[in-house]
Motif scaffolding. Structure first.
Motif: not given
Length: 517
Positions: A220-221, A231-234, A242-244, A248-249
């Motif tokens: 999930e991270t 993608s990664l959890k900020l 974030a761009n999602a 998330r990025y």
């Protein structure tokens, strides 16, 4: 050869080494934009600062740390990152503390060995010669005096390390102690202050996330989809980047694993746990991602099944591997083979040399048709101390240069991919008995067998369950026992079957009368 004095050390039976249960693959992040790199740097620096503070708290607790304390640490980190980031940081912190504690125990063992060796040598008269098993006295009064001072220094050092170990107090440097010391030797390391600072900061970043089975794509991270989108959890303070959705990025790079890519894709598609780690090579300016997961335990191949097709026996040395093919009866087949490697230079060069030599060994084993490789179960932990061999610095350097643990770990991992078993045998007397029983008989007028090649024969025979000695020629008739029992080879359960035969110093006496006369 001189006759060995004293009893022989017991030889432990051979065993099949278990296959590794973990897998790790690496690939490069290609196509990253400047925005992507900036986000990764900021996330790594933020999480690295949290990891540093958490490590300081864990080291301060020592052995007083409890599960409740662990929960408090994770709760304090969650507000500044996320629940999963906090869990990854606290677990990595505890693993680092436990590793440092084990290193302290190993350091204590080395100090005890050095103190014991120096104490025994100081008790001997100056100039007394030693033996193969134990060094003698020191050569001069000056050397005796300097060693006595070193003994006092080692005892003081041991008291300090023992006190730290008893209290669970460790000394950890995030980023590596070797890199920290390099800061004071930039000229010798061919580095500038700016290059060192970049390498130091990158080493202290934290960009690692543990996998979770049942979650989407197994993590999930740090998430990588089957089509390569990462993608990664900020963390909470950086959600403005974030761009999602859901903070998330999404990176612009498309990721694909060339090695074990199919196995990784199967796990991701089934939502099975996959751990990821991102890191930066500052010298090349390249980002890499490591993916790792666990395999289910595999049943170990029985030893008799590994012996069925013969073996390729390997003698490990500081600069090469000496290998020889043996059939099921313990007889050498064909000519020996040598696989050279050069362990000088950088760690990447040494690692590449070792992998190349093992790859050639595995391909040779497959060509011979053998199903197993026999190696020595080496451990030079005590032999590497500077006090064990006195002034024999060259011999200490040779022992230290043999990559025992790394070679065994890589061989087991690589052999599993070729469906080959690895059999570990006791290393006792392999070189001595190889030179005594096999070096001359296997030499030819055009080629002389080396001591290492002869040792590989003893290693292979021991793995196959045979003794070290070769089968002797039958005696002629009308001499001694005729063509009787001396032609047979000793059974596996015969005590002392691998020992050196006693020297026949005199003719056999026949003064005793036979019974009934």
């Amino acid at each position: 050869m001189a006759e060995r004095v004293g009893p022989l050390r017991p030889v432990t039976p051979p065993f099949v080494v278990a296959q590794p249960q973990g897998v790790s693959v690496r690939t490069r992040l290609k196509g990253l934009t400047s925005r992507d790199e900036e986000v990764l740097r900021r996330v790594g620096a933020h999480l690295g600062s949290l990891a540093g503070r958490d490590l300081a708290i864990r080291c301060a607790d020592g052995l007083r740390h409890t599960a409740q304390r662990w929960t408090e640490r994770k709760r304090n980190l969650t507000g500044q990152s996320s629940s999963r980031w906090a869990g990854a940081i606290t677990k990595a912190t505890h693993d680092q503390w436990a590793l440092s504690l084990r290193s302290q125990a190993a350091h204590l063992t080395g100090l005890d060995a050095a103190i014991d060796t120096i104490g025994r040598r100081l008790a001997l008269p100056v100039g007394e010669k030693g033996s193969k098993r134990a060094p003698g006295g020191y050569r001069s009064r000056s050397e005796w005096f300097h060693k006595s001072r070193r003994l006092a220094l080692l005892k003081q050092r041991r008291e300090k390390v023992a006190a730290d170990f008893a209290a669970g107090r460790v000394h950890v440097v995030r980023g590596g102690r070797a890199l920290a010391r390099t800061r004071h030797h930039l000229r010798e390391a061919d580095l500038t202050a700016e290059r060192w600072r970049k390498r130091w900061q990158a080493a202290r970043w934290f960009l690692a996330a543990d996998g979770e089975s049942g979650k989407r794509y197994g993590n999930e991270t740090l998430r990588i989809t089957p089509d390569g989108q990462a993608s990664l959890k900020l963390p909470a303070p950086l959600t403005d980047l974030a761009n999602a959705p859901h903070g998330r990025y999404v990176l612009a790079a498309k990721i694909s694993f060339a090695h074990r890519g199919g196995e990784w894709a199967d796990r991701v598609a089934a939502d099975r746990a996959v751990a990821y780690r991102l890191h930066l090579d500052t010298d090349r300016g390249r980002w890499y991602v490591d993916a790792s997961w666990q395999r289910p335990p595999v049943q170990i191949l029985p030893l008799e099944a590994a012996r069925a097709g013969g073996m390729v026996a390997v003698d490990t040395n500081a600069d090469h591997l000496a290998a020889w093919r043996l059939d099921v009866h313990g007889n050498p087949v064909g000519a020996p083979v040598r696989f050279d490697y050069d362990l000088s230079g950088t760690s990447q060069h040494r690692d590449a040399q070792l992998r190349h030599a093992l790859t050639r060994l595995l391909h040779y084993t497959r060509r011979t048709g053998a199903k197993a490789i026999a190696v020595e179960d080496l451990d030079f932990a005590e032999a590497k101390t500077r006090e064990r061999h006195g002034r024999n610095r060259r011999f200490r350097q040779v022992i230290s240069g043999i990559p025992t643990s790394r070679l065994k770990a890589r061989l087991v991992s690589m052999a599993a991919e070729h469906d080959l078993a690895v059999v570990a045998v006791d290393a006792a007397y392999t070189s001595v008995w190889g030179a005594q029983h096999w070096q001359r008989p296997t030499s030819t007028p055009t080629r002389e067998t080396t001591r290492h090649e002869a040792a590989s024969l003893v290693i292979g025979r021991r793995a196959l369950g045979h003794g070290a000695r070769r089968r002797t020629a039958p005696p002629p008739h009308h001499r001694s026992d005729g063509a009787g029992h001396r032609t047979a080879q000793a059974e596996r359960r015969v005590p002392g079957r691998e020992g050196t035969r006693p020297t026949r110093k005199a003719a056999r006496m026949r003064s005793a009368q036979p019974p009934g006369v």
